[in-house]
Design a protein around this motif. Structure first.
Motif, short mmCIF file in Angstrom:
data_model
loop_
_atom_site.label_atom_id
_atom_site.label_comp_id
_atom_site.label_asym_id
_atom_site.label_seq_id
_atom_site.Cartn_x
_atom_site.Cartn_y
_atom_site.Cartn_z
N ILE A 1 11.61 15.05 -3.28
CA ILE A 1 10.68 16.45 -2.07
C ILE A 1 9.45 15.46 -1.95
O ILE A 1 8.82 16.35 -1.27
N MET A 2 8.88 14.69 -2.98
CA MET A 2 7.44 14.14 -2.77
C MET A 2 7.25 13.06 -1.34
O MET A 2 6.08 13.85 -0.97
N PRO A 3 7.71 12.74 -1.04
CA PRO A 3 7.71 12.56 0.78
C PRO A 3 6.97 13.36 1.85
O PRO A 3 6.35 13.12 2.64
N TYR A 4 8.11 14.51 1.20
CA TYR A 4 7.63 15.81 2.26
C TYR A 4 6.93 16.44 1.27
O TYR A 4 6.12 17.69 3.07
N MET A 5 6.01 16.45 0.52
CA MET A 5 5.00 17.06 0.02
C MET A 5 3.80 16.77 0.07
O MET A 5 2.57 16.72 0.40
N GLY A 6 4.23 15.14 1.24
CA GLY A 6 2.88 14.64 1.36
C GLY A 6 2.28 13.99 -0.12
O GLY A 6 1.09 12.67 -0.33
N VAL A 7 3.07 13.29 -1.08
CA VAL A 7 2.42 13.18 -2.35
C VAL A 7 3.03 11.64 -2.18
O VAL A 7 1.74 10.98 -2.73
N SER A 8 4.08 11.49 -1.50
CA SER A 8 3.99 10.23 -1.63
C SER A 8 5.56 9.33 -0.37
O SER A 8 5.40 10.53 0.06
N ASP A 9 4.91 8.01 -0.24
CA ASP A 9 5.77 7.42 1.10
C ASP A 9 7.02 7.88 0.94
O ASP A 9 8.19 7.68 1.71
N LYS A 39 1.61 1.65 -4.49
CA LYS A 39 1.00 2.42 -4.83
C LYS A 39 2.14 3.53 -5.87
O LYS A 39 2.95 4.76 -5.46
N ILE A 40 1.28 3.35 -7.27
CA ILE A 40 3.02 4.19 -8.35
C ILE A 40 2.75 5.90 -8.76
O ILE A 40 1.01 5.69 -9.32
N ILE A 41 3.32 7.02 -7.97
CA ILE A 41 2.95 8.13 -8.66
C ILE A 41 3.31 8.70 -9.49
O ILE A 41 4.40 8.93 -9.41
N GLN A 42 3.50 8.88 -10.47
CA GLN A 42 4.12 9.58 -11.88
C GLN A 42 5.12 10.78 -11.61
O GLN A 42 3.96 11.73 -11.71
N GLY A 66 0.74 -1.37 -0.21
CA GLY A 66 0.20 -0.40 0.18
C GLY A 66 0.70 1.21 0.09
O GLY A 66 0.34 2.34 -0.17
N CYS A 67 1.91 1.51 0.07
CA CYS A 67 2.78 1.99 0.22
C CYS A 67 3.30 2.49 -1.61
O CYS A 67 2.72 2.02 -2.27
N LYS A 68 3.21 4.44 -1.30
CA LYS A 68 3.12 4.93 -2.06
C LYS A 68 4.33 5.29 -2.20
O LYS A 68 5.13 6.13 -2.32
N VAL A 69 4.96 5.18 -3.91
CA VAL A 69 6.00 5.66 -4.36
C VAL A 69 6.22 5.93 -5.30
O VAL A 69 5.24 6.24 -6.64
N ALA A 70 6.94 8.14 -5.36
CA ALA A 70 7.18 8.65 -6.47
C ALA A 70 8.19 7.97 -7.45
O ALA A 70 9.45 7.81 -6.84
N THR A 71 7.86 8.15 -8.94
CA THR A 71 9.22 7.72 -9.97
C THR A 71 8.72 8.42 -11.36
O THR A 71 7.74 8.15 -11.52
#
Ligand code: AMP
Length: 286
Positions: A146-154, A136-139, A113-118
């Motif tokens: 910066i995405m983990p600190y923006m709350g966009v991904s884990d 969950k992949i977040i493209q 369930g972890c969100k991964v920004a890439t």
């Protein structure tokens, strides 16, 4: 038969790619920096400048015959391509990185369930499938750090070279998905084109090899010749030449590794070497 080649138009891979092409004898003209497309003046070759990410697509569609880009981009494209040459720059790795404060030490600890920004969704998807994690992949198209600190991904999957950007953003590298460097690649090519591409890449290879070597010339005492040969063996032993009017000294010419220059010069001096000259080599065709 005009060949078409795609190379990165800007970013990390652009400058060195252009340098390699020019040093290998391809005349890109004066204004290559302002153009998206040029005809090389002294070869039947057209060079197209595109984003590094787009090079595999252009090759796959047959719009160009071959190209230079990062191996990471080739791997992400999923296209079957032939690697023609490692270009020995643009070293990096596609890594899984997590915020320090999550306290994770290995990929096994990444929860489902972890969100991964890439910006590498395909490689990321197949990696997590391989290790049996449902994420969950977040493209994103950049700045994944910066995405983990923006709350966009884990967590993130991103390119790392020195690791300093990760450190700056308090991220820890957990795993490496792909190791990368700049490469020359092609798709399927007919024999005639393949031969022309090989000639260009041989030329580029000769530049890369030459940059690792230097040419050393020195006058040395004949009596120490055996020891000199041992100190500077070169590629196939030093070339030895007579010096006019001297029978106690000879001249040696030898190609040596740049990293050996310091030692070789010191050894030559101790063996009575005089007039030591060190010259750059432009191309080395083995
Ligand atoms: P660009 O986005 O045009 O600057 O080019 C990115 C390419 O440069 C990547 O696909 C990699 O092959 C390469 N590269 C080398 N080191 C790094 C890095 N630390 N971050 C991003 N790209 C890198």
């Amino acid at each position: 038969m005009t060949l078409r080649m795609a190379i990165p138009n800007k970013g990390r891979l652009n400058e060195r790619t252009v340098e390699l092409l020019m040093k290998s004898g391809l005349d890109l003209g004066e204004d290559w920096g302002r153009r998206l497309y040029i005809s090389v003046k002294n070869q039947d070759l057209e060079v197209v400048f595109v984003r590094a990410q787009d090079v595999p697509e252009l090759i796959n569609t047959g719009a160009v015959d071959f190209g230079i880009t990062g191996w990471d981009q080739v791997a992400e494209s999923g296209y079957k391509m032939q690697k023609l040459l490692d270009l020995e720059f643009g070293y990096c790795r596609l890594s899984v990185a997590v915020p320090e404060n999550l306290g994770m030490k290995s990929p096994a600890e990444i929860p489902d369930g972890c969100k991964v920004a890439t910006s590498f969704p395909k490689l990321t998807k197949s990696y997590f499938e391989r290790i049996g994690k449902k994420v969950k992949i977040i493209q994103v198209s950049g700045a994944a750090e910066i995405m983990p600190y923006m709350g966009v991904s884990d967590i993130i999957v991103d390119l790392v070279s020195s690791g300093s950007t990760l450190k700056m953003n308090r991220l820890i590298e957990l795993d490496v998905i792909v190791k990368s460097q700049a490469v020359a690649v092609c798709g399927k090519l007919e024999a005639e084109k393949k031969e022309a591409v090989t000639d260009i890449l041989d030329s580029i290879r000769s530049v890369i090899e030459a940059e690792k070597k230097i040419y050393l010339m020195a006058d040395v005492p004949v009596k120490n010749l055996k020891a000199v040969e041992k100190a500077c063996p070169g590629i196939e032993g030093p070339t030895i030449m007579n010096i006019a009017g001297r029978d106690d000294m000879v001249a040696i010419h030898v190609v040596i590794n740049k990293c050996d220059v310091f030692d070789s010069v010191n050894k030559l001096k101790k063996l009575g070497g005089k007039g030591i000259l060190i010259l750059p080599i432009n191309r080395l065709v083995a």
